[in-house]
Design a protein around this motif. Structure first.
Motif, PDB file in Angstrom:
ATOM      1  N   VAL A 147      -7.550  17.285   5.038  1.00 55.39           N
ATOM      2  CA  VAL A 147      -7.784  16.013   4.356  1.00 55.39           C
ATOM      3  C   VAL A 147      -7.611  16.251   2.861  1.00 55.39           C
ATOM      4  CG1 VAL A 147      -9.397  14.133   3.926  1.00 55.39           C
ATOM      5  CG2 VAL A 147      -9.416  15.304   6.142  1.00 55.39           C
ATOM      6  N   GLU A 148      -6.648  15.576   2.269  1.00 53.22           N
ATOM      7  CA  GLU A 148      -6.333  15.776   0.858  1.00 53.22           C
ATOM      8  C   GLU A 148      -6.323  14.437   0.113  1.00 53.22           C
ATOM      9  OE1 GLU A 148      -5.541  16.413  -2.754  1.00 53.22           O
ATOM     10  OE2 GLU A 148      -5.885  18.168  -1.491  1.00 53.22           O
ATOM     11  N   GLY A 149      -7.027  14.381  -1.010  1.00 52.74           N
ATOM     12  CA  GLY A 149      -7.159  13.140  -1.765  1.00 52.74           C
ATOM     13  C   GLY A 149      -5.921  12.723  -2.526  1.00 52.74           C
ATOM     14  N   GLN A 150      -5.032  13.640  -2.815  1.00 52.03           N
ATOM     15  CA  GLN A 150      -3.787  13.296  -3.496  1.00 52.03           C
ATOM     16  C   GLN A 150      -2.719  12.958  -2.459  1.00 52.03           C
ATOM     17  OE1 GLN A 150      -3.651  12.940  -6.819  1.00 52.03           O
ATOM     18  NE2 GLN A 150      -5.822  13.488  -6.893  1.00 52.03           N
ATOM     19  N   ASN A 151      -1.525  12.597  -2.943  1.00 51.48           N
ATOM     20  CA  ASN A 151      -0.483  12.176  -1.999  1.00 51.48           C
ATOM     21  C   ASN A 151       0.502  13.280  -1.650  1.00 51.48           C
ATOM     22  OD1 ASN A 151       0.841  12.282  -4.418  1.00 51.48           O
ATOM     23  ND2 ASN A 151       1.136  10.069  -4.619  1.00 51.48           N
ATOM     24  N   LYS A 210      -2.381  18.875  11.395  1.00 50.21           N
ATOM     25  CA  LYS A 210      -2.412  17.474  11.024  1.00 50.21           C
ATOM     26  C   LYS A 210      -2.812  17.358   9.551  1.00 50.21           C
ATOM     27  CE  LYS A 210      -3.783  16.119  15.701  1.00 50.21           C
ATOM     28  NZ  LYS A 210      -4.856  15.520  16.554  1.00 50.21           N
ATOM     29  N   VAL A 211      -2.153  16.455   8.841  1.00 47.00           N
ATOM     30  CA  VAL A 211      -2.423  16.315   7.417  1.00 47.00           C
ATOM     31  C   VAL A 211      -2.700  14.847   7.090  1.00 47.00           C
ATOM     32  CG1 VAL A 211      -1.555  16.689   5.072  1.00 47.00           C
ATOM     33  CG2 VAL A 211      -0.899  18.262   6.909  1.00 47.00           C
ATOM     34  N   GLU A 212      -3.882  14.601   6.539  1.00 47.73           N
ATOM     35  CA  GLU A 212      -4.281  13.256   6.120  1.00 47.73           C
ATOM     36  C   GLU A 212      -4.226  13.217   4.598  1.00 47.73           C
ATOM     37  OE1 GLU A 212      -4.972  10.699   7.965  1.00 47.73           O
ATOM     38  OE2 GLU A 212      -5.379  11.506   9.969  1.00 47.73           O
ATOM     39  N   LEU A 213      -3.135  12.660   4.058  1.00 53.69           N
ATOM     40  CA  LEU A 213      -2.975  12.557   2.616  1.00 53.69           C
ATOM     41  C   LEU A 213      -3.568  11.258   2.093  1.00 53.69           C
ATOM     42  CD1 LEU A 213       0.694  13.852   2.199  1.00 53.69           C
ATOM     43  CD2 LEU A 213      -1.419  15.122   1.832  1.00 53.69           C
ATOM     44  N   ALA A 214      -3.886  11.245   0.798  1.00 51.94           N
ATOM     45  CA  ALA A 214      -4.432  10.061   0.120  1.00 51.94           C
ATOM     46  C   ALA A 214      -5.741   9.595   0.767  1.00 51.94           C
ATOM     47  CB  ALA A 214      -3.405   8.926   0.092  1.00 51.94           C
ATOM     48  N   ARG A 215      -6.477  10.535   1.329  1.00 54.86           N
ATOM     49  CA  ARG A 215      -7.769  10.227   1.948  1.00 54.86           C
ATOM     50  C   ARG A 215      -8.841  11.182   1.421  1.00 54.86           C
ATOM     51  NH1 ARG A 215      -8.278   7.083   6.670  1.00 54.86           N
ATOM     52  NH2 ARG A 215      -6.401   6.696   7.908  1.00 54.86           N
ATOM     53  N   THR A 216     -10.069  10.720   1.484  1.00 53.24           N
ATOM     54  CA  THR A 216     -11.211  11.581   1.173  1.00 53.24           C
ATOM     55  C   THR A 216     -12.274  11.404   2.256  1.00 53.24           C
ATOM     56  OG1 THR A 216     -12.173   9.849  -0.225  1.00 53.24           O
ATOM     57  CG2 THR A 216     -10.865  11.543  -1.323  1.00 53.24           C
ATOM     58  N   VAL A 217     -13.175  12.377   2.321  1.00 55.88           N
ATOM     59  CA  VAL A 217     -14.300  12.298   3.254  1.00 55.88           C
ATOM     60  C   VAL A 217     -15.449  11.596   2.547  1.00 55.88           C
ATOM     61  CG1 VAL A 217     -15.968  13.597   4.623  1.00 55.88           C
ATOM     62  CG2 VAL A 217     -13.580  14.365   4.485  1.00 55.88           C
ATOM     63  N   ASN A 218     -15.846  10.445   3.060  1.00 55.36           N
ATOM     64  CA  ASN A 218     -16.931   9.680   2.435  1.00 55.36           C
ATOM     65  C   ASN A 218     -18.309  10.179   2.849  1.00 55.36           C
ATOM     66  OD1 ASN A 218     -15.127   7.999   1.105  1.00 55.36           O
ATOM     67  ND2 ASN A 218     -15.036   6.521   2.789  1.00 55.36           N
ATOM     68  N   PRO A 272     -10.055   7.597  -3.845  1.00 54.83           N
ATOM     69  CA  PRO A 272     -10.348   6.903  -5.089  1.00 54.83           C
ATOM     70  C   PRO A 272      -9.625   7.525  -6.283  1.00 54.83           C
ATOM     71  CG  PRO A 272     -12.137   8.400  -4.580  1.00 54.83           C
ATOM     72  CD  PRO A 272     -11.147   8.515  -3.446  1.00 54.83           C
ATOM     73  N   PHE A 273      -8.907   8.616  -6.036  1.00 50.19           N
ATOM     74  CA  PHE A 273      -8.234   9.323  -7.122  1.00 50.19           C
ATOM     75  C   PHE A 273      -6.825   8.796  -7.385  1.00 50.19           C
ATOM     76  CE2 PHE A 273     -10.877  12.515  -4.787  1.00 50.19           C
ATOM     77  CZ  PHE A 273     -11.929  12.520  -5.689  1.00 50.19           C
ATOM     78  N   LEU A 274      -6.347   7.910  -6.520  1.00 47.07           N
ATOM     79  CA  LEU A 274      -5.002   7.372  -6.661  1.00 47.07           C
ATOM     80  C   LEU A 274      -5.051   5.876  -6.947  1.00 47.07           C
ATOM     81  CD1 LEU A 274      -3.297   9.099  -3.591  1.00 47.07           C
ATOM     82  CD2 LEU A 274      -3.019   9.729  -5.991  1.00 47.07           C
ATOM     83  N   ALA A 275      -4.051   5.386  -7.655  1.00 46.16           N
ATOM     84  CA  ALA A 275      -3.923   3.940  -7.849  1.00 46.16           C
ATOM     85  C   ALA A 275      -3.723   3.291  -6.481  1.00 46.16           C
ATOM     86  CB  ALA A 275      -2.746   3.641  -8.764  1.00 46.16           C
ATOM     87  N   PRO A 276      -4.304   2.110  -6.260  1.00 44.71           N
ATOM     88  CA  PRO A 276      -4.226   1.463  -4.937  1.00 44.71           C
ATOM     89  C   PRO A 276      -2.811   1.364  -4.385  1.00 44.71           C
ATOM     90  CG  PRO A 276      -5.760   0.280  -6.339  1.00 44.71           C
ATOM     91  CD  PRO A 276      -5.105   1.307  -7.215  1.00 44.71           C
ATOM     92  N   GLU A 277      -1.829   1.122  -5.265  1.00 44.50           N
ATOM     93  CA  GLU A 277      -0.458   0.972  -4.776  1.00 44.50           C
ATOM     94  C   GLU A 277       0.145   2.294  -4.292  1.00 44.50           C
ATOM     95  OE1 GLU A 277      -0.264   1.259  -9.332  1.00 44.50           O
ATOM     96  OE2 GLU A 277      -1.525   0.301  -7.799  1.00 44.50           O
ATOM     97  N   LEU A 278      -0.491   3.409  -4.632  1.00 46.05           N
ATOM     98  CA  LEU A 278       0.003   4.720  -4.198  1.00 46.05           C
ATOM     99  C   LEU A 278      -0.633   5.183  -2.898  1.00 46.05           C
ATOM    100  CD1 LEU A 278       0.111   6.650  -7.610  1.00 46.05           C
ATOM    101  CD2 LEU A 278       1.987   5.485  -6.420  1.00 46.05           C
ATOM    102  N   VAL A 279      -1.614   4.417  -2.421  1.00 46.14           N
ATOM    103  CA  VAL A 279      -2.277   4.752  -1.163  1.00 46.14           C
ATOM    104  C   VAL A 279      -1.594   4.005  -0.028  1.00 46.14           C
ATOM    105  CG1 VAL A 279      -4.431   4.706   0.140  1.00 46.14           C
ATOM    106  CG2 VAL A 279      -4.476   5.117  -2.336  1.00 46.14           C
ATOM    107  N   PRO A 280      -0.967   4.695   0.925  1.00 48.17           N
ATOM    108  CA  PRO A 280      -0.296   4.013   2.030  1.00 48.17           C
ATOM    109  C   PRO A 280      -1.282   3.229   2.889  1.00 48.17           C
ATOM    110  CG  PRO A 280      -0.405   6.367   2.443  1.00 48.17           C
ATOM    111  CD  PRO A 280      -0.877   6.162   1.041  1.00 48.17           C
ATOM    112  N   ALA A 281      -0.773   2.225   3.577  1.00 47.13           N
ATOM    113  CA  ALA A 281      -1.634   1.367   4.399  1.00 47.13           C
ATOM    114  C   ALA A 281      -2.379   2.172   5.459  1.00 47.13           C
ATOM    115  CB  ALA A 281      -0.780   0.287   5.061  1.00 47.13           C
ATOM    116  N   SER A 282      -1.733   3.198   5.995  1.00 47.24           N
ATOM    117  CA  SER A 282      -2.373   4.002   7.041  1.00 47.24           C
ATOM    118  C   SER A 282      -3.599   4.731   6.519  1.00 47.24           C
ATOM    119  CB  SER A 282      -1.375   5.019   7.611  1.00 47.24           C
ATOM    120  OG  SER A 282      -0.873   5.852   6.579  1.00 47.24           O
ATOM    121  N   ALA A 283      -3.590   5.097   5.231  1.00 45.16           N
ATOM    122  CA  ALA A 283      -4.717   5.822   4.662  1.00 45.16           C
ATOM    123  C   ALA A 283      -5.869   4.899   4.289  1.00 45.16           C
ATOM    124  CB  ALA A 283      -4.267   6.607   3.427  1.00 45.16           C
TER     125      ALA A 283
END
Length: 474
Positions: free
Chosen positions: A201-205, A231-239, A256-267
């Protein structure tokens, strides 16, 4: 009378400083609170590479048929034996440091050091007593510790730090790694080879969202990770996390580290991962507890890292600092700490040297490995260079074909007008060793024509450096 130098911290920076100073004739006291060798030798560089060596042997056995070798039975990892070997390697190297200290007459004091001034360090011993170490100069090399988050409290069983992961004597069936940086990525490939189901799980893209890593290397590594079943979950964080019925659950949300437009819908969709354990590999914090920095008047930044001038001297004259304790504003790598050690010691003896942060190689021991030095393509363009790049694929090398090591690329970045090398970025087998040639080339201000005109042995992987240079020099 010999100059008296007190070094606090016995990692690569500290012991290098101690040995260098002793060779120059100083009377050296090396203060260490836990273990000789520091993080690198005990729970960092060396242990991870030892585990990676076990993973490589296992992978090669599984691939034996590709090389015409019969392999009866199903190979598997023996985690207690792997950990035992790792400890033996560490013990051997620690023993070597002890012998070097004795040979160079470096006095080792095991305890927690507190800086009072350049002439006095108070050491709290394991039994609680305090010993005064008097001297003329102090070098602080206490390094960094793993970062923990309140939302994912490390308990050593279900939620593990990277230190804990290197002592794990059993193989988790399902593993979540929080953080797709250097440590997280290395552990992911190791434990996937051992047999765990791994999710990063990685917070960046991108994987390896490190400025020094070229984005093309990140894309290649992501592709290879997925090929191996990671398996790689990009643009996600563990809440949040919870432990229930012997399992740990991680609730994911958009980064929360990326601009909303850079976060894919799946994430953006909520998700929960179930695992046997979670590895926390999200960063480091300054190892400064008990150092007495504020009381001594030693300036730090807002994150607690020590600030120094160009000559590595702190705000208190006669007190120097090197290595990870300087924080990410510098370069947090073991070999950089060693380089800074030499600079600090030279300056204590009257020189006026400054560390060179422009030519620092980095080695990432994923699978395939990544080696880099100098500017990435993006960094070079940002600095205003008219950039030219060249690439050469590993699979085009006879040696790579013979070894069965096909994934990988050599990428060179240069100034178009002069041909001067600006950076080198390799992904593939032994990339961490191959990068050394380009480190020297950068240090000497070489051009790609210089590299292309240098005869390289055949058949070797190093020919890929020459070929990439030749493509650019045409």
């Amino acid at each position: 009378m010999a100059l008296r130098i007190t070094v606090i911290g016995a990692g690569p920076g500290g012991y290098t400083a101690a040995f260098d100073a002793a060779k120059r004739g100083a009377e050296v006291t090396l203060v260490e609170s836990k273990w000789l060798g520091g993080t690198c030798l005990n729970c960092g560089c060396i242990p991870t590479k030892t585990l990676k060596s076990s993973a490589e042997v296992l992978e090669n056995i599984r691939r034996a048929a590709e090389f015409g070798v019969k392999n009866e039975g199903t190979p598997s990892v023996d985690m207690p034996a792997v950990i035992a070997r790792k400890r033996k390697v560490t013990e051997t190297l620690c023993g070597g440091l002890e012998k070097s200290c004795a040979k160079l007459k470096v006095k080792v004091v095991m305890g927690r050091g507190q800086v009072v001034s350049a002439s006095l360090v108070k050491v709290t011993m394991p039994d609680g007593s305090v010993q005064d170490v008097e001297g003329d100069r102090v070098i602080i090399a206490t390094g960094s510790n793993v970062l923990n988050l309140p939302s994912m409290p490390v308990d050593g069983k279900y939620i593990l730090s990277s230190d804990d992961a290197l002592e794990l004597d059993h193989l988790p069936a399902r593993l979540v790694i929080v953080g797709g940086g250097v440590v997280g990525t290395e552990l992911a490939f190791i434990f996937r080879t051992f047999g765990s189901e791994v999710t990063i799980v990685e917070g960046q893209n991108r994987l390896l969202p490190v400025p020094s890593v070229d984005e093309e290397m990140s894309r290649l590594l992501l592709r290879e990770a997925r090929k191996k079943g990671i398996k790689v979950e990009l643009a996600r964080t563990v809440n949040s996390t919870k432990v229930e019925d012997g399992k740990v659950y991680a609730d994911l949300g958009p980064s929360p580290f990326l601009a909303p437009e850079l976060v894919p819908a799946s994430a953006k969709k909520p998700a929960t991962l179930e695992a046997d354990c979670i590895f926390m590999t999200i960063g480091r914090v300054a190892n400064s507890n008990g150092l007495g920095l504020a009381e001594a008047g030693i300036a730090t930044d807002k994150r607690g890292y020590i600030t120094v001038n160009d000559h590595l001297e702190t705000s208190v004259p006669g007190v120097y600092a090197i290595g990870d304790i300087l924080g990410p504003a510098r370069i947090m790598l073991a070999h950089m700490a060693s380089a800074e050690a030499h600079v600090a010691v030279a300056n204590i003896f009257g020189a006026s040297e400054t560390p060179n942060y422009d030519v620092v190689p980095s080695g990432i021991f994923s699978s395939p490995e990544i080696g880099d030095v100098g500017l990435t393509e993006a960094q070079a363009r940002d600095k205003g260079f008219d950039v030219i790049t060249s690439e050469f694929q590993f699979r085009e090398l006879g040696k790579a074909q013979a070894m069965g090591e096909l994934p990988g690329v050599f990428k060179l970045v240069a100034d178009k007008a002069s041909g001067r090398l600006l950076g080198a970025h390799f992904a593939g087998a032994h990339a961490t060793d191959l990068i050394a040639e380009c480190v020297l080339a950068l240090q000497m201000g070489a051009t790609v024509a210089d590299i292309a005109g240098t005869i390289h042995a055949h058949p070797t992987l190093a020919e890929g450096v020459m070929e990439a240079a030749a493509n650019m020099a045409e």
